[in-house]
Design a protein around this motif. Structure first.
Motif, PDB file in Angstrom:
ATOM      1  N   ASN A  21       0.794  -1.229   0.000  1.00 24.29           N
ATOM      2  CA  ASN A  21       0.000   0.000   0.000  1.00 24.29           C
ATOM      3  C   ASN A  21       0.824   1.274   0.000  1.00 24.29           C
ATOM      4  OD1 ASN A  21      -2.366  -1.499   0.030  1.00 24.29           O
ATOM      5  ND2 ASN A  21      -2.436  -1.588   2.257  1.00 24.29           N
ATOM      6  N   LYS A  22       2.146   1.136   0.027  1.00 27.07           N
ATOM      7  CA  LYS A  22       2.986   2.326  -0.033  1.00 27.07           C
ATOM      8  C   LYS A  22       3.073   2.832  -1.465  1.00 27.07           C
ATOM      9  CE  LYS A  22       6.021   2.129   3.985  1.00 27.07           C
ATOM     10  NZ  LYS A  22       7.424   2.105   4.450  1.00 27.07           N
ATOM     11  N   GLU A  23       3.147   4.146  -1.600  1.00 27.03           N
ATOM     12  CA  GLU A  23       3.235   4.748  -2.931  1.00 27.03           C
ATOM     13  C   GLU A  23       4.691   4.834  -3.356  1.00 27.03           C
ATOM     14  OE1 GLU A  23       1.804   8.807  -5.288  1.00 27.03           O
ATOM     15  OE2 GLU A  23       1.517   8.589  -3.125  1.00 27.03           O
ATOM     16  N   ILE A  24       4.972   4.403  -4.585  1.00 27.50           N
ATOM     17  CA  ILE A  24       6.341   4.490  -5.082  1.00 27.50           C
ATOM     18  C   ILE A  24       6.601   5.901  -5.609  1.00 27.50           C
ATOM     19  CG2 ILE A  24       6.509   2.046  -5.607  1.00 27.50           C
ATOM     20  CD1 ILE A  24       6.049   2.690  -8.524  1.00 27.50           C
ATOM     21  N   GLU A  25       7.807   6.400  -5.354  1.00 25.22           N
ATOM     22  CA  GLU A  25       8.170   7.750  -5.770  1.00 25.22           C
ATOM     23  C   GLU A  25       9.266   7.742  -6.829  1.00 25.22           C
ATOM     24  OE1 GLU A  25       9.251   9.650  -2.176  1.00 25.22           O
ATOM     25  OE2 GLU A  25       7.194   9.771  -1.412  1.00 25.22           O
ATOM     26  N   GLY A  26       9.810   6.585  -7.099  1.00 29.16           N
ATOM     27  CA  GLY A  26      10.880   6.483  -8.082  1.00 29.16           C
ATOM     28  C   GLY A  26      11.421   5.073  -8.097  1.00 29.16           C
ATOM     29  N   LEU A  27      12.459   4.868  -8.888  1.00 29.04           N
ATOM     30  CA  LEU A  27      13.022   3.534  -9.038  1.00 29.04           C
ATOM     31  C   LEU A  27      13.549   2.987  -7.716  1.00 29.04           C
ATOM     32  CD1 LEU A  27      13.971   1.123 -10.699  1.00 29.04           C
ATOM     33  CD2 LEU A  27      16.030   2.417 -11.276  1.00 29.04           C
ATOM     34  N   GLU A  28      14.259   3.812  -6.959  1.00 23.81           N
ATOM     35  CA  GLU A  28      14.862   3.326  -5.718  1.00 23.81           C
ATOM     36  C   GLU A  28      13.809   2.943  -4.688  1.00 23.81           C
ATOM     37  OE1 GLU A  28      17.984   2.477  -5.289  1.00 23.81           O
ATOM     38  OE2 GLU A  28      18.213   3.044  -7.383  1.00 23.81           O
ATOM     39  N   MET A  73      10.809   1.946  -5.390  1.00 24.13           N
ATOM     40  CA  MET A  73      10.195   0.723  -5.880  1.00 24.13           C
ATOM     41  C   MET A  73      11.049  -0.488  -5.525  1.00 24.13           C
ATOM     42  SD  MET A  73       9.719  -0.897  -9.621  1.00 24.13           S
ATOM     43  CE  MET A  73      11.313  -1.637  -9.333  1.00 24.13           C
ATOM     44  N   LYS A  74      12.372  -0.369  -5.713  1.00 20.41           N
ATOM     45  CA  LYS A  74      13.272  -1.479  -5.379  1.00 20.41           C
ATOM     46  C   LYS A  74      13.228  -1.787  -3.889  1.00 20.41           C
ATOM     47  CE  LYS A  74      17.359  -1.700  -7.245  1.00 20.41           C
ATOM     48  NZ  LYS A  74      18.714  -1.329  -7.723  1.00 20.41           N
ATOM     49  N   ASP A  75      13.168  -0.747  -3.063  1.00 20.04           N
ATOM     50  CA  ASP A  75      13.107  -0.961  -1.615  1.00 20.04           C
ATOM     51  C   ASP A  75      11.866  -1.764  -1.234  1.00 20.04           C
ATOM     52  OD1 ASP A  75      15.448   0.390  -1.215  1.00 20.04           O
ATOM     53  OD2 ASP A  75      14.499   2.286  -0.655  1.00 20.04           O
ATOM     54  N   LEU A  76      10.729  -1.425  -1.842  1.00 20.84           N
ATOM     55  CA  LEU A  76       9.482  -2.115  -1.514  1.00 20.84           C
ATOM     56  C   LEU A  76       9.493  -3.555  -2.035  1.00 20.84           C
ATOM     57  CD1 LEU A  76       6.890   0.727  -2.231  1.00 20.84           C
ATOM     58  CD2 LEU A  76       7.536  -0.194  -0.004  1.00 20.84           C
ATOM     59  N   TYR A  80      10.040  -9.412  -0.663  1.00 17.77           N
ATOM     60  CA  TYR A  80      10.614 -10.726  -0.950  1.00 17.77           C
ATOM     61  C   TYR A  80      11.555 -11.183   0.168  1.00 17.77           C
ATOM     62  CZ  TYR A  80       8.644 -10.959  -5.635  1.00 17.77           C
ATOM     63  OH  TYR A  80       7.777 -11.044  -6.696  1.00 17.77           O
ATOM     64  N   ARG A  81      12.298 -10.244   0.721  1.00 22.16           N
ATOM     65  CA  ARG A  81      13.155 -10.575   1.869  1.00 22.16           C
ATOM     66  C   ARG A  81      12.294 -11.027   3.051  1.00 22.16           C
ATOM     67  NH1 ARG A  81      18.138 -11.948   3.570  1.00 22.16           N
ATOM     68  NH2 ARG A  81      19.224 -10.211   2.613  1.00 22.16           N
TER      69      ARG A  81
END
Length: 368
Positions: free
Chosen positions: A231-238, A240-243, A248-249
């Protein structure tokens, strides 16, 4: 038909373009009245910047609650771009009660009004393929022609992701995720593809969650934790990768933790069983039969969990009990001690004892 120096609409320059503007409110709870007030102020800014200068004429229209359309007639593309940036800078300096960001998509130039619809469609497409950035921005349709417009996500890579998660291999999982990002490197700077990639990888995560839940009677994952990632909004590539890497982790850590817990239970049951049967004719085959497991798999499992193989473990346990008998019951003959701990053959008992303790059972008893 090319527009001449003077027309009924007042246009006199050789080129036309449509600019589609999307207004994004900083306050998502703004009212319709507030939105209309902001739209009116932004339209006023565009009119002042574009219609008070030579070489540009424009018609600015409000086409929705958060959208504005601009039909620009201009001398050169460079002049149009310059004035667009000027307008955007002025909008960014509006008072606090007008806090918003604006995204501009510019259609390619047309040399007559008959083809201006094409420019409008291109302006909308530029908005869709804009950079994923919450700051003020402008993108021209001519700059997105090279962009990959479809996500490159082969089924075999998705299967590798699922397999790596279920096997708990985070290193290989990270390699596959980075490969997918690299395959879409030329597209993930765009709004649409970046969101597609995020949603697709989340959909794969959901498949793993559903599969794991179907194979277990109890809930595997914490829904509250999963919802945080989804449910977090992505603000950019980084971000998105964090989420994506984060969820998966979390799944690997959760599945591995539960697997380790189950392995500990099984290991303890095996040790308890051996402890109750070490003095009999116990064997790996009998242990596998009791726990309904393949002997080869059980052998690998036992060594992974205890650090030694089954035979070594049984011998150590038997010799430890034999040492207690040798010390505490002097009346027992060496042969009888061996039999009591599971060695039916005297020579086997003596050989095993000497290998482990560095001396024969008799010498050990004498020293004790």
């Amino acid at each position: 038909m090319k527009v001449g120096p003077v027309s009924a609409a007042g246009f006199k320059y050789p080129f036309f373009s449509v600019i589609a503007a999307k207004i994004e409110m900083d306050d998502t709870l703004s009212t319709t009245f507030q939105q209309m007030n902001i739209n009116s102020r932004i339209i006023e800014v565009f009119n002042q910047i574009l219609n008070n200068e030579e070489n540009i004429l424009s018609i600015v229209t409000n086409i929705g609650r958060n959208q504005i359309s601009i039909l620009a007639n201009y001398e050169t593309e460079e002049m149009l771009a310059l004035k667009m940036h000027t307008a955007m800078e002025e909008i960014s300096e509006l008072p606090e009660n007008f806090r918003c960001s604006i995204v501009l998509g510019i259609g390619r130039p047309c040399d007559d009004l008959m083809t201006v619809n094409r420019s409008y469609e291109e302006a909308l497409e530029a908005l869709n393929y804009r950079e994923m950035d919450k700051t003020i921005q402008l993108i021209s349709h001519k700059d997105i022609n090279f962009v990959q417009k479809y996500l490159d996500y082969p089924i075999e890579l998705e299967q590798q992701i699922i397999g790596n998660v279920l096997s708990g291999d985070y290193v290989k999982l990270e390699q596959v995720l980075n490969e997918i990002i690299d395959r879409n490197r030329h597209a993930i700077n765009t709004y649409l593809i970046l969101n597609d990639l995020y949603n697709t990888l989340m959909a794969t995560a959901n498949k793993i969650i559903q599969r794991s839940s179907a194979n277990n009677e109890e809930e595997v994952f914490d829904e509250a934790v999963i919802s945080i990632y989804k449910n977090k909004e992505i603000e950019g590539l980084e971000s998105m990768k964090d989420l994506v890497f984060g969820i998966y982790r979390y799944m690997i850590d959760t599945l591995y933790g539960k697997k380790e817990s189950k392995n500990d239970d099984l290991k303890n049951q095996m040790i308890q069983y051996i402890g109750s049967h070490y003095d009999s004719d116990i064997s790996l085959a009998k242990l596998a039969e009791h726990f309904e497991m393949n002997p080869k798999y059980l052998s690998r499992f036992f060594k992974d969990q205890t650090g030694i193989n089954f035979v070594q473990y049984v011998n150590r346990l038997r010799i430890e009990h034999a040492k207690e008998l040798l010390i505490n019951d002097k009346n027992l003959h060496i042969d009888e001690v061996g039999e009591k701990v599971g060695y039916l053959n005297k020579n086997t008992f003596i050989t095993t004892f000497k290998k482990q303790e560095g001396m024969t059972p008799g010498k050990f008893r004498g020293l004790s």
